[in-house]
Every structure is written in C-alpha cells, then in structure tokens.
Scaffold this active site. Structure first.
Site, mmCIF file in Angstrom:
data_model
loop_
_atom_site.group_PDB
_atom_site.id
_atom_site.type_symbol
_atom_site.label_atom_id
_atom_site.label_comp_id
_atom_site.label_asym_id
_atom_site.label_seq_id
_atom_site.Cartn_x
_atom_site.Cartn_y
_atom_site.Cartn_z
ATOM 1 N N THR A 112 0.650 -1.192 -0.177
ATOM 2 C CA THR A 112 -0.063 -0.022 -0.087
ATOM 3 C C THR A 112 0.849 1.361 -0.181
ATOM 4 O O THR A 112 1.951 1.257 0.564
ATOM 5 C CB THR A 112 -0.862 0.008 1.421
ATOM 6 O OG1 THR A 112 -1.762 1.239 1.381
ATOM 7 C CG2 THR A 112 -0.208 -0.337 2.530
ATOM 8 N N ASP A 113 0.321 2.354 -0.402
ATOM 9 C CA ASP A 113 0.893 3.532 -0.388
ATOM 10 C C ASP A 113 0.828 4.201 0.840
ATOM 11 O O ASP A 113 1.933 5.100 1.350
ATOM 12 C CB ASP A 113 0.265 4.812 -1.237
ATOM 13 C CG ASP A 113 -1.105 4.855 -1.057
ATOM 14 O OD1 ASP A 113 -1.641 4.386 -0.087
ATOM 15 O OD2 ASP A 113 -1.526 5.631 -1.724
ATOM 16 N N GLU A 114 0.343 3.687 1.976
ATOM 17 C CA GLU A 114 0.082 4.161 3.444
ATOM 18 C C GLU A 114 1.425 3.907 4.123
ATOM 19 O O GLU A 114 1.838 4.524 4.915
ATOM 20 C CB GLU A 114 -0.872 3.373 4.090
ATOM 21 C CG GLU A 114 -2.150 3.763 3.426
ATOM 22 C CD GLU A 114 -3.381 3.407 4.431
ATOM 23 O OE1 GLU A 114 -3.143 3.458 5.655
ATOM 24 O OE2 GLU A 114 -4.586 3.097 3.807
ATOM 25 N N TYR B 9 -1.946 -0.390 10.965
ATOM 26 C CA TYR B 9 -2.062 -1.043 9.495
ATOM 27 C C TYR B 9 -0.682 -0.765 8.801
ATOM 28 O O TYR B 9 -0.157 -1.781 8.380
ATOM 29 C CB TYR B 9 -3.278 -0.742 9.113
ATOM 30 C CG TYR B 9 -3.181 -0.793 7.550
ATOM 31 C CD1 TYR B 9 -3.041 -2.135 7.054
ATOM 32 C CD2 TYR B 9 -3.438 0.147 6.593
ATOM 33 C CE1 TYR B 9 -3.011 -2.495 5.675
ATOM 34 C CE2 TYR B 9 -3.163 -0.177 5.315
ATOM 35 C CZ TYR B 9 -3.305 -1.474 4.724
ATOM 36 O OH TYR B 9 -3.022 -1.797 3.517
ATOM 37 N N LYS C 181 2.211 -3.163 7.419
ATOM 38 C CA LYS C 181 2.589 -3.265 6.072
ATOM 39 C C LYS C 181 4.064 -2.911 5.568
ATOM 40 O O LYS C 181 4.576 -3.658 4.758
ATOM 41 C CB LYS C 181 1.417 -2.748 5.055
ATOM 42 C CG LYS C 181 0.281 -3.323 5.049
ATOM 43 C CD LYS C 181 0.091 -4.598 4.579
ATOM 44 C CE LYS C 181 0.305 -4.517 2.965
ATOM 45 N NZ LYS C 181 0.246 -6.038 2.361
#
Length: 358
Positions: free
Chosen positions: A132-134, A158, A162
């Site tokens: 993810t870009d997060e 989260y 990741k």
C-alpha cells in the site's frame, strides 16, 4: 498454476476473476475467510476447475508447505492482509500477526520450495508482494507525490505492519536471492468492495437513507485506483517486472474525501433518485480518527516508463461503473451485511457522532 493468498478479499477476489478471464491459467486460492473474505465474490467460478480454493491461514507453515508441494505453482501473488486502518486502531495485534508473521511464514515456505525446484522452474519463479501507499506516511498539500524512493513513515498500526512486511520481502531478496517483486498501490475502489471502506459505505448508506459519516473536515486527500486497473498492473509486473524492484501503482486521481462523497451523491441522484431529496442531505461530519494521514499521492511514472502500464479508467468512468455495480447487485451487499459487520460499523462510529451535517 499460480498461488494467490487472500483471493476471496476485495482486491484478491477481483484479481482471481481477472486472471482467469485474461490468461486462463489456473489459480490456487488460499484465504482464511475472515470478515472481509467472501466466496460469493467468486460465485462465477464455482464450477470452474481452473479455480482451486483452500481455506487456511498463511501463518500455518505446514499448510503452506503442503500446498506448494502438492500444486507446484510457478508464482505466488500475496494479497492476504488485514487492511482497515480503523480496525488496526481498535485491535492492532491481528494486524501484526497476519501482515508481519504471515508474510514471514509465506516467505520462508516460498524460499524452501524455490530452493527445491529444478533449474528452469527456479529461474522462472516469482513472489509478488502486494502492498500500500500508506507505508510512505502523509504528504503536505504541495509536496511531490510518493515515488518508490520515498522513505517509509507509517502512522497507523496497519501501515506499520505493511511497512514491516515490505522490509521482509526486500530482505529475503537481498539475503537469500528469493525472486521477489513488490507493488505499492493507492486506494482501490470498484465491484465487490466490502462496505466498511469509504466509497461502498457511502453508496450503501445512502441507498438505505442512513447518515454518510465523513471524518473530520473531509479534506483528506487520496489517490484513487479502479480495482480492475490494479489487477492489470499486477499482471504486468508479474510478467515483466525487474527482480527485487518496487512499483508504485496509482490512478493519477487525487481527490478530497468530501469531494468523493459529493460525487457519489450526485451520481446516485442521477441513477437512483430519492423522493426525499438529494443524498447529500445525509452527509454527516464525525470526529476524526487518530493519526489520520492528510494526503497520499502516487507517482506511477516508473511502472509506465519501464513496463508500459497506465490505468484505463479515469475516476469519472470508474466511479460510475462502481455505483452501477452496487445498484445491480443488492443481493451481494445484503449478504455481506451480517450482524458482525453492523456491530463493527456501530462500534466505530457511535463514539464519533459529535459533528454536524453538511
């Protein structure tokens, strides 16, 4: 055959459907069927011998080893993850277990399997990790979009879990030579999206005449990627990506959350008018969540320049297709709205109802 983990979830399920439709190659689908895993998404493959489903946990090393030895996949595409920020705030332990321990277990099983392959199969094997870009953190309003070289600055349980899994994948390439690829995508939307995420929640709540909860001032910015475009990007990276490399996958669609909600309302006003008035009357601002990143933006130049991939959908075309799908599939929505789902929505939003209406 390829092995797909988390292939009954939103992105994984769309990928399995897309993969079989586009390539015809069989898929071994491993999914634990947690709250967001839904085999109804794959109902069209129920009698298709090219789809082999196994219910199981990626943390179960014995299970994963057995599947690899029995089915001998040429690649692993790893979607399986806990992925909802709010859930990670309420219960971070499961995110660490699945996203970190699960990825570690899968990498170790893949490494043992890969080491035992004949030379030709070993050379062709791939492990593609979907992220993810997060992991990159939050951007200031005028800051350049995330490139693959942006430092990791995760701000939620989260995104931290990741980021940890991304680092593990990188380390298994550099230390052991495992042939890995990583993709970091922006916010996905489209068919079969579990209605706790922003776009499907707005659609489902609007049609039911329920409040449309918007965090804070609604000015948080995200890049939006139609899920079928994401699937085509993963197919391209798996086929042509350079080993050990990371590819950002974005839709070139930066939008504020409040603008997304108004767009959904306007399209529903057109496609399913409500006699009570515009759906925008239901917009309700609620207390912001802790650590809410202000802006994400993906620079997807690398995957375009190296692999020739660009999204086929604009946000305007993708969101119209998405709303049409939800209007045409009320049965799917009804079936996923179990008691557990309703309880989660109530738990997450009940304490936030101190804002006003738009």
């Amino acid at each position: 055959m390829i092995l797909v983990t988390g292939g009954a979830g939103f992105i994984g399920g769309n990928f399995v459907l897309d993969w079989i439709a586009e390539t015809g190659e069989p898929v071994l689908n491993l999914d634990a069927l947690t709250y967001a895993g839904n085999l109804e998404t794959l109902a069209s493959l129920a009698d298709d011998e090219r789809h082999v489903f196994k219910r199981g946990d990626i943390c179960d090393r014995e299970l994963v080893d057995g599947l690899l030895q029995t089915y001998r996949p040429r690649a692993i595409v790893h979607f399986a993850a806990e992925s909802h920020v709010d859930r990670s705030i309420h219960g971070p332990g499961e995110f660490i277990r699945t996203n970190v321990q699960g990825t570690f277990t899968l990498l170790e099983a893949a490494r043992a399997y890969w080491n035992g392959l004949p030379p030709d199969a070993r050379a062709g094997f791939r492990f593609l990790h979907v992220s993810t870009d997060e992991v990159y953190g939050s951007l200031e309003p005028q800051a350049p979009a995330f490139t693959e070289r942006h430092p990791f600055e995760p701000n939620s349980p989260y995104s931290a879990s990741k980021a940890a899994s991304d680092h593990l994948v990188r380390a298994w390439y550099h230390t052991y030579g495992l042939p890995v690829l990583t993709t970091n995508c922006s916010n996905n939307y489209g068919p079969f999206h579990f209605p706790e995420k922003l776009i499907p929640l707005m659609i489902v709540n609007a049609l039911a005449g329920r409040p449309l909860p918007v965090y804070g001032d609604g000015l948080n910015v995200r890049d939006w990627l139609y899920v079928k475009d994401h699937c085509s990007a993963i197919r391209r990276v798996l086929a042509q990506g350079r080993l050990g490399e990371t590819y950002n996958v974005g839709g070139w669609n930066e939008k504020r959350n409040i603008d997304i909600v108004h767009t959904v309302c306007a399209l529903l006003d057109e496609m399913r008018p409500d006699p009570a008035g515009s759906y925008a009357r239901l917009i309700t601002f609620v207390q912001d969540r802790p650590g809410h990143d202000r802006r994400y933006a993906i620079d997807a130049s690398k995957i375009e320049n190296e692999l020739g991939w660009r999204p086929a959908e604009t946000f305007e075309t993708g969101i119209r297709k998405t709303i049409a799908w939800y209007l045409e599939n009320p049965g799917w929505v009804e079936h996923v709205q179990s008691g557990a789902y309703r309880n989660w929505i109530d738990t997450n939003y009940a304490s936030r109802q101190n804002g006003g209406t738009a």
